[in-house]
Write an enzyme that holds these catalytic residues in place. Structure first.
Site, PDB file in Angstrom:
ATOM      1  N   ASP A 102       0.841  -1.199   0.000  1.00 36.84           N
ATOM      2  CA  ASP A 102       0.000   0.000   0.000  1.00 36.84           C
ATOM      3  C   ASP A 102       0.874   1.247   0.000  1.00 36.84           C
ATOM      4  OD1 ASP A 102      -2.057  -1.788   0.441  1.00 36.84           O
ATOM      5  OD2 ASP A 102      -2.123  -1.401   2.608  1.00 36.84           O
TER       6      ASP A 102
HETATM    7  N1  URA Z   1      -1.119  -5.923   4.046  1.00 35.79           N
HETATM    8  C1  URA Z   1      -1.615  -4.665   4.004  1.00 35.79           C
HETATM    9  O1  URA Z   1      -2.634  -4.368   4.613  1.00 35.79           O
HETATM   10  N2  URA Z   1      -0.943  -3.741   3.288  1.00 35.79           N
HETATM   11  C2  URA Z   1       0.199  -3.999   2.627  1.00 35.79           C
HETATM   12  O2  URA Z   1       0.770  -3.102   1.991  1.00 35.79           O
HETATM   13  C3  URA Z   1       0.693  -5.313   2.675  1.00 35.79           C
HETATM   14  C4  URA Z   1       0.009  -6.263   3.394  1.00 35.79           C
END
Ligand code: URA
Length: 235
Positions: A102
């Site tokens: 993310d």
């Molecule tokens: N889980 C999440 O919530 N975000 C990420 O970027 C990776 C794993």
């Protein structure tokens, strides 16, 4: 492969621009001998303005992703490609993130132009462990490790329960999670399912590969040894 095609595939310009680089005498072999656009070359022997070429097809790199960068080429904001040499965005085959982090997740991101390797890394069959450290908005309530390990946790809008995941408590509001799959916003949704909220998330390991000692925003090309370590087969 012909030099002009190699240069174009590595993002040194269009075929026309690559031909022009050669005509200007800027492309040589290791001994300084000028190369021609139609020469069939070993990439390791080529220099542009005296500098060895970028790694050829089969590039695998790790990036220490900072907060605020997306794993996309199209996002109007900052993207992970901004942290790499500009040529890397123009490579053919394309250099792609292996899975996604993310925008606000930091840590280990792999990228490769090797589609077979990419699929091997993300394949559920490989079940490579991905290790995250989550900083939480509220104190852990105590049953999270059991819920995550159960293999029965069904996240909202999923139709299959999560695979068992490991959790180690690092503090009242901090935990290390080990996942063997990669669902959308998985860690954030897991903690939401147990009444918490992830304030910061960092991926520190994939398979046998860790980030250390790569500074935030930095990247490095992986060696064959690194890739073996990723799959846990290094000697
Ligand atoms: N889980 C999440 O919530 N975000 C990420 O970027 C990776 C794993």
């Amino acid at each position: 492969m012909k030099l002009v095609r190699l240069l174009a595939n590595l993002g040194y310009g269009s075929r026309k621009q690559a031909t022009s680089l050669c005509r200007q005498g800027r492309v040589t072999d290791a001994s300084g001998e000028v190369l021609y656009a139609d020469d069939v070359v070993d990439p390791a022997e080529v220099r542009v303005d005296g500098v060895p070429l970028d790694p050829p097809h089969g590039l695998v790199l790790m990036l220490h992703k900072p907060v605020g960068y997306t794993c996309s080429t199209k996002d109007p904001g900052r993207v992970v490609y901004d942290l790499l040499p500009p040529r890397f965005r123009l490579r053919n085959p394309a250099l792609s993130p292996v899975g996604r982090l993310d925008r606000d997740t930091t840590g280990l991101l792999l990228m490769t132009d090797d589609g077979t390797l990419l699929h091997r890394i993300v394949s559920p069959k490989s079940a490579l462990p991905k290790v995250y450290v989550a900083t939480l908005a509220r104190d852990l309530r105590g049953d999270e490790a059991a819920v995550f390990a159960s293999g029965a946790l069904l996240l909202e809008s999923d139709d299959k329960p999560l695979m068992p995941a490991g959790m180690e408590v690092l503090g009242p509001r901090c935990a290390r999670l080990t996942l063997h799959e990669g669902r959308y916003h998985q860690v954030r949704r897991m903690f939401a399912a147990v009444g918490n909220h992830v304030e910061a998330l960092h991926r520190e390991r994939i398979g046998g590969l860790t980030l250390a000692p790569l500074a935030e925003g930095a990247w490095r090309a992986l060696t064959g040894e690194d890739v073996a370590r990723l799959f846990g087969t290094a000697t």
